[in-house]
Scaffold this motif. Structure first.
Motif, PDB file in Angstrom:
ATOM      1  N   PHE A 196      -0.083  91.788  -1.645  1.00  0.00           N
ATOM      2  CA  PHE A 196       0.152  93.059  -0.606  1.00  0.00           C
ATOM      3  C   PHE A 196       0.000  94.332  -1.420  1.00  0.00           C
ATOM      4  O   PHE A 196       0.942  94.608  -2.223  1.00  0.00           O
ATOM      5  N   PHE A 197      -0.941  95.193  -0.977  1.00  0.00           N
ATOM      6  CA  PHE A 197      -1.038  96.573  -1.540  1.00  0.00           C
ATOM      7  C   PHE A 197      -2.006  97.363  -0.811  1.00  0.00           C
ATOM      8  O   PHE A 197      -2.816  96.684  -0.157  1.00  0.00           O
ATOM      9  N   ALA A 198      -1.968  98.640  -0.830  1.00  0.00           N
ATOM     10  CA  ALA A 198      -2.851  99.499  -0.220  1.00  0.00           C
ATOM     11  C   ALA A 198      -2.668  99.148   1.457  1.00  0.00           C
ATOM     12  O   ALA A 198      -3.662  99.497   1.932  1.00  0.00           O
ATOM     13  N   GLY A 199      -1.434  98.626   1.873  1.00  0.00           N
ATOM     14  CA  GLY A 199      -1.175  98.429   3.315  1.00  0.00           C
ATOM     15  C   GLY A 199      -1.726  97.200   3.991  1.00  0.00           C
ATOM     16  O   GLY A 199      -1.531  97.229   5.215  1.00  0.00           O
ATOM     17  N   ARG A 200      -1.963  96.464   3.228  1.00  0.00           N
ATOM     18  CA  ARG A 200      -2.526  95.242   3.860  1.00  0.00           C
ATOM     19  C   ARG A 200      -2.341  94.019   2.799  1.00  0.00           C
ATOM     20  O   ARG A 200      -2.547  94.109   1.333  1.00  0.00           O
ATOM     21  N   HIS A 201      -2.775  92.778   3.147  1.00  0.00           N
ATOM     22  CA  HIS A 201      -2.680  91.764   2.171  1.00  0.00           C
ATOM     23  C   HIS A 201      -4.148  91.315   1.827  1.00  0.00           C
ATOM     24  O   HIS A 201      -5.011  91.786   2.599  1.00  0.00           O
ATOM     25  N   HIS A 202      -4.070  90.985   0.508  1.00  0.00           N
ATOM     26  CA  HIS A 202      -5.673  90.601  -0.087  1.00  0.00           C
ATOM     27  C   HIS A 202      -5.692  89.235  -0.560  1.00  0.00           C
ATOM     28  O   HIS A 202      -4.680  88.819  -1.122  1.00  0.00           O
ATOM     29  N   ASP A 203      -6.885  88.557  -0.799  1.00  0.00           N
ATOM     30  CA  ASP A 203      -7.020  87.443  -1.537  1.00  0.00           C
ATOM     31  C   ASP A 203      -6.932  87.469  -2.849  1.00  0.00           C
ATOM     32  O   ASP A 203      -7.549  88.539  -3.426  1.00  0.00           O
ATOM     33  N   LEU A 204      -6.545  86.472  -3.545  1.00  0.00           N
ATOM     34  CA  LEU A 204      -6.553  86.378  -4.875  1.00  0.00           C
ATOM     35  C   LEU A 204      -7.597  85.079  -5.416  1.00  0.00           C
ATOM     36  O   LEU A 204      -7.240  84.049  -5.011  1.00  0.00           O
ATOM     37  N   VAL A 205      -8.450  85.333  -6.254  1.00  0.00           N
ATOM     38  CA  VAL A 205      -9.359  84.230  -6.585  1.00  0.00           C
ATOM     39  C   VAL A 205      -8.822  83.723  -7.860  1.00  0.00           C
ATOM     40  O   VAL A 205      -8.685  84.487  -8.847  1.00  0.00           O
ATOM     41  N   LEU A 206      -8.819  82.359  -7.885  1.00  0.00           N
ATOM     42  CA  LEU A 206      -8.489  81.659  -9.036  1.00  0.00           C
ATOM     43  C   LEU A 206      -9.752  81.163  -9.892  1.00  0.00           C
ATOM     44  O   LEU A 206     -10.360  80.546  -9.230  1.00  0.00           O
ATOM     45  N   MET A 207      -9.953  81.668 -11.133  1.00  0.00           N
ATOM     46  CA  MET A 207     -11.196  81.064 -11.936  1.00  0.00           C
ATOM     47  C   MET A 207     -10.594  80.366 -13.136  1.00  0.00           C
ATOM     48  O   MET A 207      -9.743  80.585 -13.583  1.00  0.00           O
ATOM     49  N   GLY A 208     -11.651  79.656 -13.689  1.00  0.00           N
ATOM     50  CA  GLY A 208     -11.217  79.045 -14.866  1.00  0.00           C
ATOM     51  C   GLY A 208     -12.414  78.596 -15.546  1.00  0.00           C
ATOM     52  O   GLY A 208     -13.483  78.324 -14.986  1.00  0.00           O
ATOM     53  N   ILE A 209     -12.265  78.250 -16.901  1.00  0.00           N
ATOM     54  CA  ILE A 209     -13.390  77.679 -17.843  1.00  0.00           C
ATOM     55  C   ILE A 209     -12.539  76.749 -18.954  1.00  0.00           C
ATOM     56  O   ILE A 209     -11.527  77.052 -19.298  1.00  0.00           O
ATOM     57  N   LEU A 210     -13.283  75.754 -18.996  1.00  0.00           N
ATOM     58  CA  LEU A 210     -12.565  74.607 -20.176  1.00  0.00           C
ATOM     59  C   LEU A 210     -13.379  75.035 -21.611  1.00  0.00           C
ATOM     60  O   LEU A 210     -14.471  75.574 -21.678  1.00  0.00           O
ATOM     61  N   ALA A 211     -12.766  74.830 -22.563  1.00  0.00           N
ATOM     62  CA  ALA A 211     -13.296  75.017 -23.921  1.00  0.00           C
ATOM     63  C   ALA A 211     -14.636  74.562 -24.292  1.00  0.00           C
ATOM     64  O   ALA A 211     -15.342  75.323 -24.901  1.00  0.00           O
ATOM     65  N   ASP A 212     -14.775  73.303 -23.858  1.00  0.00           N
ATOM     66  CA  ASP A 212     -16.081  72.713 -24.084  1.00  0.00           C
ATOM     67  C   ASP A 212     -17.318  73.722 -23.391  1.00  0.00           C
ATOM     68  O   ASP A 212     -18.271  73.679 -23.577  1.00  0.00           O
ATOM     69  N   GLU A 213     -17.074  74.127 -22.168  1.00  0.00           N
ATOM     70  CA  GLU A 213     -18.037  74.781 -21.262  1.00  0.00           C
ATOM     71  C   GLU A 213     -18.300  76.134 -22.017  1.00  0.00           C
ATOM     72  O   GLU A 213     -19.310  76.710 -22.228  1.00  0.00           O
ATOM     73  N   PHE A 214     -17.204  76.820 -22.340  1.00  0.00           N
ATOM     74  CA  PHE A 214     -17.296  78.177 -23.519  1.00  0.00           C
ATOM     75  C   PHE A 214     -17.980  77.920 -24.569  1.00  0.00           C
ATOM     76  O   PHE A 214     -19.017  78.674 -24.802  1.00  0.00           O
ATOM     77  N   ALA A 215     -17.700  76.853 -25.324  1.00  0.00           N
ATOM     78  CA  ALA A 215     -18.502  76.510 -26.538  1.00  0.00           C
ATOM     79  C   ALA A 215     -20.188  76.288 -26.167  1.00  0.00           C
ATOM     80  O   ALA A 215     -20.876  76.979 -27.001  1.00  0.00           O
ATOM     81  N   ARG A 216     -20.256  75.635 -24.962  1.00  0.00           N
ATOM     82  CA  ARG A 216     -21.902  75.456 -24.925  1.00  0.00           C
ATOM     83  C   ARG A 216     -22.531  76.815 -24.647  1.00  0.00           C
ATOM     84  O   ARG A 216     -23.644  76.864 -24.821  1.00  0.00           O
ATOM     85  N   LEU A 217     -21.914  77.659 -23.677  1.00  0.00           N
ATOM     86  CA  LEU A 217     -22.485  78.850 -23.479  1.00  0.00           C
ATOM     87  C   LEU A 217     -22.258  80.240 -24.273  1.00  0.00           C
ATOM     88  O   LEU A 217     -23.039  81.164 -24.431  1.00  0.00           O
ATOM     89  N   HIS A 218     -21.381  80.020 -25.448  1.00  0.00           N
ATOM     90  CA  HIS A 218     -21.097  81.085 -26.201  1.00  0.00           C
ATOM     91  C   HIS A 218     -20.963  80.663 -27.691  1.00  0.00           C
ATOM     92  O   HIS A 218     -19.956  80.423 -28.384  1.00  0.00           O
ATOM     93  N   ALA A 219     -22.056  80.425 -28.318  1.00  0.00           N
ATOM     94  CA  ALA A 219     -22.124  79.897 -29.811  1.00  0.00           C
ATOM     95  C   ALA A 219     -21.798  81.029 -30.603  1.00  0.00           C
ATOM     96  O   ALA A 219     -22.063  82.164 -30.262  1.00  0.00           O
ATOM     97  N   PRO A 220     -20.910  80.780 -31.596  1.00  0.00           N
ATOM     98  CA  PRO A 220     -20.361  82.004 -32.395  1.00  0.00           C
ATOM     99  C   PRO A 220     -21.762  82.585 -33.266  1.00  0.00           C
ATOM    100  O   PRO A 220     -22.549  81.823 -33.513  1.00  0.00           O
ATOM    101  N   SER A 221     -21.585  83.718 -33.233  1.00  0.00           N
ATOM    102  CA  SER A 221     -22.665  84.514 -33.839  1.00  0.00           C
ATOM    103  C   SER A 221     -22.567  84.606 -35.537  1.00  0.00           C
ATOM    104  O   SER A 221     -23.463  84.764 -36.369  1.00  0.00           O
ATOM    105  N   GLU A 222     -21.241  84.069 -35.989  1.00  0.00           N
ATOM    106  CA  GLU A 222     -20.989  83.779 -37.567  1.00  0.00           C
ATOM    107  C   GLU A 222     -20.202  82.502 -37.717  1.00  0.00           C
ATOM    108  O   GLU A 222     -19.564  82.181 -36.981  1.00  0.00           O
ATOM    109  N   PRO A 223     -20.484  82.059 -38.761  1.00  0.00           N
ATOM    110  CA  PRO A 223     -19.720  80.728 -39.206  1.00  0.00           C
ATOM    111  C   PRO A 223     -18.457  80.801 -39.384  1.00  0.00           C
ATOM    112  O   PRO A 223     -18.099  81.884 -39.643  1.00  0.00           O
TER     113      PRO A 223
END
Length: 185
Positions: A158-185
């Motif tokens: 509740f803020f600004a005079g009314r109720h608002h939805d809250l979105v829950l998001m998640g990412i797993l370590a292996d999903e992150f690793a596939r998408l974001h290869a490190p730029s340096e060793p």
């Protein structure tokens, strides 16, 4: 080799006592964005908080870092881990950017650095983020990073005079690793 905490456009660093001014500005920017409405704080309260943060150790795997633009040395935002459960292997992170520094790639680069640290160095399995449903820019950032919507808490905040939805998001370590290869060793 440069520091792990330095990227192409940003550097993540600890909070210094002089960082009270940007944090005061970030609080004002978040209010204008339509995030939680809090009573006004004095400049002295921000000064005291920044001084305290600059000498505090981390609380386990919970910490907050300043996002500094490499080209100007200016504090443009902050990123941190707010909750962590090492036994179950999950943590929750959050990020805030100054209004003048949004949509420049700083947030994505800072978030990726933090996630890489927590997944690769601290060996966490999952990251969670809670986003106000009306904050389209933040939802888009999380999706670009690879987060998926895992749920929605209807009229949770509740803020600004009314109720608002809250979105829950998640990412797993292996999903992150596939998408974001490190730029340096």
């Amino acid at each position: 080799m440069t520091s792990f905490w330095t990227g192409n456009r940003i550097r993540l660093r600890g909070i210094e006592p002089d960082d009270w001014t940007p944090f005061m500005r970030f609080a004002t920017d978040e209010e204008r964005l339509g995030d939680l409405l809090n009573p006004p704080r004095s400049a002295e309260s921000f000064r005291s908080w920044a001084t305290e943060q600059s000498t505090a150790g981390s609380d386990g795997d919970c910490f907050r870092l300043v996002i500094e633009a490499l080209d100007t040395g200016e504090a443009v935002g902050a990123v941190g881990v707010h909750q962590a459960d090492p036994r179950s292997g999950w943590f929750e992170y959050g990020i805030t950017m100054g209004a003048d520094h949004r949509r420049k790639g700083y947030a994505a680069e800072a978030a990726a650095k933090l996630l890489r640290f927590m997944f690769a160095e601290r060996r966490y399995h999952k990251c969670q983020a809670r986003i106000f449903a009306h904050n389209e820019a933040s939802l888009a950032l999380q999706r670009r990073l690879g987060f998926v919507e895992e749920g929605r808490l209807r009229e949770q905040v509740f803020f600004a005079g009314r109720h608002h939805d809250l979105v829950l998001m998640g990412i797993l370590a292996d999903e992150f690793a596939r998408l974001h290869a490190p730029s340096e060793p």
